[in-house]
Design an enzyme around this catalytic site. Structure first.
Site, PDB file in Angstrom:
ATOM      1  N   PHE A   1       0.831  -1.210   0.000  1.00 47.91           N
ATOM      2  CA  PHE A   1       0.000   0.000   0.000  1.00 47.91           C
ATOM      3  C   PHE A   1       0.870   1.267   0.000  1.00 47.91           C
ATOM      4  CE2 PHE A   1      -1.820   2.775   3.558  1.00 47.91           C
ATOM      5  CZ  PHE A   1      -2.382   3.689   2.689  1.00 47.91           C
TER       6      PHE A   1
ATOM      7  N   ASP B   1      10.028  -6.948  -3.396  1.00 45.43           N
ATOM      8  CA  ASP B   1       8.823  -7.342  -2.643  1.00 45.43           C
ATOM      9  C   ASP B   1       8.661  -8.847  -2.770  1.00 45.43           C
ATOM     10  OD1 ASP B   1       5.975  -7.596  -1.778  1.00 45.43           O
ATOM     11  OD2 ASP B   1       6.069  -5.407  -1.832  1.00 45.43           O
TER      12      ASP B   1
ATOM     13  N   SER C   1       6.688   3.039  13.359  1.00 46.58           N
ATOM     14  CA  SER C   1       5.249   3.033  13.623  1.00 46.58           C
ATOM     15  C   SER C   1       4.911   3.677  14.965  1.00 46.58           C
ATOM     16  CB  SER C   1       4.786   1.571  13.627  1.00 46.58           C
ATOM     17  OG  SER C   1       3.532   1.458  14.234  1.00 46.58           O
TER      18      SER C   1
ATOM     19  N   TYR D   1       4.299  -6.881  17.022  1.00 43.60           N
ATOM     20  CA  TYR D   1       4.539  -5.958  15.906  1.00 43.60           C
ATOM     21  C   TYR D   1       5.277  -4.719  16.399  1.00 43.60           C
ATOM     22  CZ  TYR D   1       3.516  -2.368  12.385  1.00 43.60           C
ATOM     23  OH  TYR D   1       3.617  -1.337  11.468  1.00 43.60           O
TER      24      TYR D   1
HETATM   25  N1  LIG Z   1      -0.326   1.218   7.147  1.00 44.82           N
HETATM   26  C1  LIG Z   1      -0.098   1.824   8.299  1.00 44.82           C
HETATM   27  O1  LIG Z   1      -0.999   2.417   8.906  1.00 44.82           O
HETATM   28  C2  LIG Z   1       1.281   1.828   8.906  1.00 44.82           C
HETATM   29  C3  LIG Z   1       1.470   2.492  10.121  1.00 44.82           C
HETATM   30  C4  LIG Z   1       2.737   2.498  10.698  1.00 44.82           C
HETATM   31  C5  LIG Z   1       3.797   1.894  10.044  1.00 44.82           C
HETATM   32  N2  LIG Z   1       3.580   1.237   8.866  1.00 44.82           N
HETATM   33  C6  LIG Z   1       4.721   0.589   8.216  1.00 44.82           C
HETATM   34  O2  LIG Z   1       4.763   1.012   6.865  1.00 44.82           O
HETATM   35  C7  LIG Z   1       5.282  -0.036   6.049  1.00 44.82           C
HETATM   36  C8  LIG Z   1       4.355  -0.283   4.871  1.00 44.82           C
HETATM   37  O3  LIG Z   1       3.067  -0.663   5.380  1.00 44.82           O
HETATM   38  P1  LIG Z   1       1.827  -0.930   4.419  1.00 44.82           P
HETATM   39  O4  LIG Z   1       0.619  -0.480   5.142  1.00 44.82           O
HETATM   40  O5  LIG Z   1       2.105  -0.410   3.060  1.00 44.82           O
HETATM   41  O6  LIG Z   1       1.797  -2.522   4.422  1.00 44.82           O
HETATM   42  P2  LIG Z   1       1.714  -3.545   3.213  1.00 44.82           P
HETATM   43  O7  LIG Z   1       1.552  -4.892   3.809  1.00 44.82           O
HETATM   44  O8  LIG Z   1       0.739  -3.087   2.185  1.00 44.82           O
HETATM   45  O9  LIG Z   1       3.179  -3.401   2.569  1.00 44.82           O
HETATM   46  C9  LIG Z   1       4.286  -4.132   3.002  1.00 44.82           C
HETATM   47  C10 LIG Z   1       4.925  -4.756   1.774  1.00 44.82           C
HETATM   48  O10 LIG Z   1       6.077  -5.474   2.178  1.00 44.82           O
HETATM   49  C11 LIG Z   1       6.077  -6.733   1.511  1.00 44.82           C
HETATM   50  N3  LIG Z   1       6.839  -7.637   2.360  1.00 44.82           N
HETATM   51  C12 LIG Z   1       6.479  -8.128   3.585  1.00 44.82           C
HETATM   52  N4  LIG Z   1       7.446  -8.916   4.067  1.00 44.82           N
HETATM   53  C13 LIG Z   1       8.437  -8.934   3.140  1.00 44.82           C
HETATM   54  C14 LIG Z   1       9.674  -9.585   3.053  1.00 44.82           C
HETATM   55  N5  LIG Z   1      10.098 -10.402   4.015  1.00 44.82           N
HETATM   56  N6  LIG Z   1      10.440  -9.382   1.949  1.00 44.82           N
HETATM   57  C15 LIG Z   1      10.016  -8.573   0.944  1.00 44.82           C
HETATM   58  N7  LIG Z   1       8.835  -7.941   0.974  1.00 44.82           N
HETATM   59  C16 LIG Z   1       8.051  -8.122   2.053  1.00 44.82           C
HETATM   60  C17 LIG Z   1       4.623  -7.112   1.362  1.00 44.82           C
HETATM   61  O11 LIG Z   1       4.388  -8.036   0.313  1.00 44.82           O
HETATM   62  C18 LIG Z   1       4.003  -5.751   1.067  1.00 44.82           C
HETATM   63  O12 LIG Z   1       4.001  -5.464  -0.316  1.00 44.82           O
HETATM   64  C19 LIG Z   1       5.473  -1.235   6.977  1.00 44.82           C
HETATM   65  O13 LIG Z   1       6.822  -1.262   7.370  1.00 44.82           O
HETATM   66  C20 LIG Z   1       4.604  -0.926   8.171  1.00 44.82           C
HETATM   67  O14 LIG Z   1       5.076  -1.520   9.349  1.00 44.82           O
HETATM   68  C21 LIG Z   1       2.350   1.190   8.287  1.00 44.82           C
END
Ligand SMILES: NC(=O)c1ccc[n+]([C@@H]2O[C@H](COP(=O)([O-])OP(=O)(O)OC[C@H]3O[C@@H](n4cnc5c(N)ncnc54)[C@H](O)[C@@H]3O)[C@@H](O)[C@H]2O)c1
Length: 312
Positions: free
Chosen positions: A12, A32, A119, A143
């Site tokens: 995302f 990814d 986060s 997490y």
């Molecule tokens: N969405 C939120 O509200 C939020 C809030 C705080 C922090 N974050 C952080 O932001 C980042 C992105 O979050 P997001 O909401 O886009 O999540 P998401 O799950 O959509 O994106 C994470 C991506 O990482 C890939 N991925 C996961 N494990 C992997 C691995 N071992 N090797 C390669 N790729 C891998 C997944 O396939 C996915 O495309 C994350 O680090 C998350 O912890 C998100």
């Protein structure tokens, strides 16, 4: 020419970052493992980027991906609090070991700057508001522990290994491309999907818990700004809108935008959920001149429009 590596670039937030970098005319590579990310998130600009299907838990994969990278925007992670409660070891492997691999590969390849997606969950069920970076973190889910441990690694790599890093503590991000379909999905896409289908909105807890919801474009801007600013080296910043929106507020706004009433279905509280998040973002404002450009209400309307146009 600079090359930007976005880990988790099919997810995302990652895919929204890639979209902006392409608009800026930058050269972009993603890595990814597609565990949560989708190729459709990249379809509008797939021919303009390099895609590596690989896993950050595997050092060879990330080392190849980091080759010749100027900037690394590290978004890949196992993202959900409830998922980490079900699978703490998975959170540890993906988020801590994975981040250590990204840092080591970045160092090995002479990367100029790494920005890490931390986060707000690191604050835990903190009772001091608004939450400042100087507060002592007290994570209450696997997490959150994993995001905090990886953040410490990032700061340490800046200090000890000479790899400039900036950690951005995102507060509940929402926007286009956020998936609604999994049991681990975030609340806004879930609510929108149910609302568009006129189904009861499932509210965990009493719905009065509040979050500092942050539209994704504000997070994208912060990543690019932090990557380009040496003032941000070794720093940790909150990224948020400084708003406190409850789940019931979101339902009320959706009713206003859609013009019809929505049924609320209350469910038990989920393990690891906190009562409130509310950020103080004065540090990044002061040090980098950062300002979130899109308000919560404007962002919610944009997200609703995207879901109407992109999901059948
Ligand atoms: N969405 C939120 O509200 C939020 C809030 C705080 C922090 N974050 C952080 O932001 C980042 C992105 O979050 P997001 O909401 O886009 O999540 P998401 O799950 O959509 O994106 C994470 C991506 O990482 C890939 N991925 C996961 N494990 C992997 C691995 N071992 N090797 C390669 N790729 C891998 C997944 O396939 C996915 O495309 C994350 O680090 C998350 O912890 C998100």
């Amino acid at each position: 020419m600079n090359m930007w590596l976005v880990t988790g670039g099919a997810g995302f937030i990652g895919s929204n970052i890639v979209e902006e970098l392409i608009k800026m005319g930058e050269k972009v590579r993603i890595i990814d493992n597609f565990s949560a990310g989708k190729i459709e998130n990249l379809s509008d600009f797939q021919d303009k980027i390099e895609i590596i299907k690989g896993d950050i838990r595997n050092y060879d994969d990330i080392r190849k991906a980091a080759k010749d990278a100027t900037y690394v925007l590290h978004q890949a992670a196992m993202r959900s609090v409830p998922k980490s409660v079900d699978d703490p070891r998975g959170a540890n492997d993906n988020n801590i070991t994975g981040t250590l691999n990204v840092l080591m590969a970045s160092k090995e390849n002479g990367v100029k700057k790494l920005v890490y997606a931390s986060s707000s969950s690191v604050y835990g069920d903190c009772k001091v508001f608004p939450q400042k970076e100087s507060l002592c973190p007290s994570p209450i889910s696997p997490y959150a522990v994993s995001k905090l441990a990886a953040e410490h690694y990032c700061v340490m790599f800046s200090k000890t290994f000479g790899l400039p890093t900036t950690s951005l503590r995102y507060f509940n991000v929402f926007g286009p491309k956020q998936p609604p379909e999994s049991m681990y999905s975030a609340v806004i896409p879930k609510f929108i999907e149910l609302a568009l289908n006129k189904k009861p909105i499932e509210v965990h807890w009493d719905g009065k818990q509040t979050r500092d919801f942050t539209y994704v474009k504000n997070v994208v801007d912060a990543n690019i700004m932090a990557a380009l600013s040496s003032k941000a080296d070794g720093k940790v910043y909150n990224i948020a809108c400084q708003s406190t929106i409850s789940l019931l507020d979101i339902i009320g706004l959706l009713e206003k935008f859609l013009g019809y009433k929505l049924e609320r279905k209350f469910m038990p509280k989920r393990a690891g959920d906190v009562r409130k998040t509310w950020a103080d973002i004065s540090l990044i404002k002061k040090e980098l001149g950062y300002k979130p450009k899109i308000s919560f209400e404007e962002g919610l309307l944009k997200t609703l429009e995207w879901f109407k146009n992109n999901r059948g």
